[in-house]
Enzyme design. Sequence first.
Site, short mmCIF file in Angstrom:
data_model
loop_
_atom_site.label_atom_id
_atom_site.label_comp_id
_atom_site.label_asym_id
_atom_site.label_seq_id
_atom_site.Cartn_x
_atom_site.Cartn_y
_atom_site.Cartn_z
N LYS A 114 3.92 4.39 1.30
CA LYS A 114 2.53 4.86 1.34
C LYS A 114 1.73 4.39 0.13
O LYS A 114 0.59 3.96 0.26
CB LYS A 114 2.55 6.39 1.39
CG LYS A 114 1.19 7.03 1.42
CD LYS A 114 0.68 7.09 2.82
CE LYS A 114 -0.70 7.70 2.91
NZ LYS A 114 -1.43 7.18 4.07
N HIS A 166 -12.72 -21.00 16.75
CA HIS A 166 -12.39 -21.99 15.72
C HIS A 166 -10.90 -22.05 15.43
O HIS A 166 -10.50 -22.34 14.32
CB HIS A 166 -13.20 -21.70 14.45
CG HIS A 166 -14.67 -21.77 14.68
ND1 HIS A 166 -15.37 -22.96 14.65
CD2 HIS A 166 -15.56 -20.81 15.02
CE1 HIS A 166 -16.65 -22.70 14.92
NE2 HIS A 166 -16.78 -21.41 15.15
N LYS A 223 -3.46 -1.20 11.97
CA LYS A 223 -2.77 0.00 12.49
C LYS A 223 -1.74 -0.40 13.53
O LYS A 223 -0.61 0.05 13.51
CB LYS A 223 -3.78 0.94 13.14
CG LYS A 223 -4.36 2.15 12.55
CD LYS A 223 -3.93 2.79 11.32
CE LYS A 223 -3.73 1.90 10.15
NZ LYS A 223 -4.28 2.22 8.90
N ARG A 279 6.95 7.65 0.53
CA ARG A 279 6.89 6.66 -0.56
C ARG A 279 8.02 5.64 -0.49
O ARG A 279 8.06 4.71 -1.31
CB ARG A 279 6.93 7.38 -1.91
CG ARG A 279 5.78 8.36 -2.09
CD ARG A 279 5.89 9.05 -3.42
NE ARG A 279 5.61 8.15 -4.51
CZ ARG A 279 4.41 7.91 -5.03
NH1 ARG A 279 3.37 8.53 -4.53
NH2 ARG A 279 4.25 7.09 -6.02
N ASN A 306 10.66 5.20 -10.77
CA ASN A 306 9.77 4.51 -9.84
C ASN A 306 9.02 3.45 -10.64
O ASN A 306 8.37 3.78 -11.62
CB ASN A 306 8.77 5.52 -9.24
CG ASN A 306 7.67 4.84 -8.45
OD1 ASN A 306 7.86 3.75 -7.91
ND2 ASN A 306 6.51 5.47 -8.39
N GLY A 307 9.15 2.21 -10.24
CA GLY A 307 8.48 1.14 -10.97
C GLY A 307 9.40 -0.05 -11.12
O GLY A 307 10.38 -0.19 -10.38
N TRP A 331 12.21 2.88 -2.32
CA TRP A 331 11.66 1.69 -1.68
C TRP A 331 12.20 0.55 -2.52
O TRP A 331 11.80 0.37 -3.67
CB TRP A 331 10.14 1.73 -1.69
CG TRP A 331 9.49 0.67 -0.87
CD1 TRP A 331 9.18 0.75 0.46
CD2 TRP A 331 9.03 -0.61 -1.32
NE1 TRP A 331 8.56 -0.42 0.86
CE2 TRP A 331 8.46 -1.27 -0.21
CE3 TRP A 331 9.05 -1.27 -2.55
CZ2 TRP A 331 7.93 -2.54 -0.28
CZ3 TRP A 331 8.52 -2.55 -2.62
CH2 TRP A 331 7.96 -3.17 -1.50
N GLU A 365 1.30 -2.35 11.93
CA GLU A 365 2.18 -1.69 10.96
C GLU A 365 3.04 -0.60 11.57
O GLU A 365 4.12 -0.32 11.04
CB GLU A 365 1.42 -1.19 9.72
CG GLU A 365 0.53 -0.02 9.90
CD GLU A 365 -0.18 0.39 8.61
OE1 GLU A 365 0.36 0.20 7.52
OE2 GLU A 365 -1.31 0.91 8.71
N GLU A 407 -9.19 -3.05 10.87
CA GLU A 407 -8.44 -1.81 10.70
C GLU A 407 -7.57 -1.52 11.92
O GLU A 407 -6.42 -1.11 11.78
CB GLU A 407 -9.43 -0.65 10.43
CG GLU A 407 -8.81 0.71 10.28
CD GLU A 407 -7.72 0.80 9.20
OE1 GLU A 407 -7.58 -0.12 8.37
OE2 GLU A 407 -6.98 1.80 9.22
N CYS A 420 8.81 4.41 -3.96
CA CYS A 420 9.80 5.34 -4.50
C CYS A 420 9.11 6.68 -4.81
O CYS A 420 8.01 6.72 -5.34
CB CYS A 420 10.48 4.85 -5.75
SG CYS A 420 11.42 3.35 -5.53
O1 M6R Z 1 -3.80 4.47 -1.48
P1 M6R Z 1 -4.61 3.23 -1.14
O2 M6R Z 1 -5.77 3.53 -0.30
O3 M6R Z 1 -5.00 2.47 -2.35
O4 M6R Z 1 -3.63 2.33 -0.30
C1 M6R Z 1 -4.02 1.07 0.11
C2 M6R Z 1 -3.07 0.46 1.11
O5 M6R Z 1 -1.78 0.37 0.57
C3 M6R Z 1 -3.00 1.26 2.41
O6 M6R Z 1 -4.25 1.40 2.99
C4 M6R Z 1 -2.05 0.58 3.40
O7 M6R Z 1 -2.58 -0.64 3.83
C5 M6R Z 1 -1.72 1.48 4.59
N1 M6R Z 1 -0.40 1.20 5.04
C6 M6R Z 1 -2.65 1.27 5.73
O8 M6R Z 1 -2.33 2.01 6.84
#
Ligand code: M6R
Length: 613
Positions: free
Chosen positions: A608, A508, A489, A31, A106-107, A80, A492, A485, A2
């Site tokens: 985010k 395994h 990517k 957000r 937000n929360g 969100w 997501e 990583e 949010c």
């Molecule tokens: O702001 P932060 O680095 O703490 O965020 C961590 C994760 O939420 C963030 O890296 C998330 O996994 C992204 N969607 C990755 O692309």
Amino acid sequence: MCGIVGITADHEALANAIDYLVNGLKRLEYRGYDSAGFGFIECRTGRLIVLKDKGKIDEVVEKYNVTSYCGVAGIAHTRWATHGAPNKANAHPHVDCSGKVAVVHNGIIKNFVELREFLEERGHVFKSDTDTEVIAHLFEEFLKTERDPFEAFKKTISMLEGAYAIVLLYADQPLRLYFARKVSPLIIGVGRGFNIVSSDIPSILPLTRNIIALRDDEYGYIEPYMVYIEYKGQKTSWRQRITTVTWSVEDAEKAGYPHFMLKEIMEQPRVLYETFTGLTSSNEVYDAARLINEADYVFVTGAGTSYHAGLVFAYYMSRLARTPVIPFISSEYKSYESLASEKAVLIAVSQSGETIDTLQALRAFKAKGARIIAVSNVIASTIPRESDSVVYTRAGPEIGVAATKTFLTQVLALTMMAMQLANMRGYISDGEYKDMVELLSRAGRVAGEGINASTREVERLVDALKKKHSIYVLGRGLGVPLAYEAALKIKEVSYIHAEAYPAGESKHGPIALIEKGFPVIFVGAEPGEDYLEMIQGNILEMKARGAFTIVVGHDAYTKLEGVDYAIGIGEQPVILAPYAIIPPLQLLAYKLAVSLGYDPDKPRNLAKTVTVE
Ligand code: M6R
């Protein structure tokens, strides 16, 4: 999760608050984008107007012709969803029964069920399923007994349990916005003739770069010429807390790119250079390494991409500084907090500096006396503020939900910390240390070359992969965190299932899924012959079962037997491998998403900054 923003402005300073609200809110869309809404005091009538609906900000703005209105002060929200489906009724702002009070939040209000019962018993009628709506009704309820609305606001927040960043607009005080912060981030943008309250910096950049990061349990109000902050009933002085952010408005815009994600991938050469020069000309890395040097136990934590950067750190700490590091995913901190003590140091990696899981890990370790080092991209955010030492990446605002440029800048900062410690502990000489720093100064250039050299191959690979349902990404050594990583990517933003494993581990279990055409990407990050031989074995095992094998790595890997498709990065020393390997994989994820018709900047179900557990 949010995004909230509110502004109050003198007519001289800002003719119409609505234009800013729309623009400011769009800068927070990363957000959350389940629904959007605006609440404002209309210029002509002084009435509170609320326009909201499910969908993205542009859709709501267009549907309700939001920009045709004139407002003197207002609040806005992009959601969100946590409590209640993403529909119009649950969209923020939420209003009280009188229609004079509007609130964005937000929360999560944990005790909202009891509060709702308390209010319903007193005749309040609810229109949504959200936890937030109780805030508007509580304020309305306390206005009955409190002559000063600020007292009613204080009573309201004293009833709330959970996490919140709140902005409340009350039509009888049209130029005042009440705010409160507990856990969820909230900043104030300080201007001349206007003030802003917002979840994050990008939204305030069009009007000011002067911010105050609110601390937990602070609350107060803003008016066009007034900022008032209280903590536990005491007025707090804030002028000396103003931080001027160096980000520009353009930093938070697409600059001609179709998506933020692509812009941010392309920015990597520059921001890596800026992070490198920023860190070599400050004491941040040295101070952090000194803290690590004093500790007996070293932990690194983070979520998602930041955790992967933490794994790269653990790798370099072992290789360069011969120092064991315990990495853990921040939401799992409870399994590790028993190991925390005064002898421990925790490195908390967080781009936003606000991720709740990482913050909780930090607090749990701090409570047991551990020293904390933050690695963050956002100045004055909560995680750096609560840490003993901070190493800032200089990546500029990252708007795309998928972390790209911040990953490599985190890797750079963490590598510098490992190198510094290795030098302090005598594992690398001053001369070797200088040579390594010199090598790292090329990280940005290497990333740029990686992007340029791979773009065509990545496009061809997209054609081969876009109809696949699942992809494995395998690596060894440094290739393992890079594979994690890359898989994150891909999944997501393109929604293609992608899973990473250490290549040796694939035998395994994961290999059971391999059949004709199953794509397996091998990340070749380790230059040594021993690694080459082991990966060669893994490629042949996959090939024998019909896999479509892809290599992204040092040129030597591209020549291995059984490779169907290869993207070579030349020959890079292991310290530079991440900067050459990651950009082509980020581009692959981006281009897969676009070719499948998805918006990579707003992947479904994601936000985010994750500020709820
Ligand atoms: O702001 P932060 O680095 O703490 O965020 C961590 C994760 O939420 C963030 O890296 C998330 O996994 C992204 N969607 C990755 O692309």
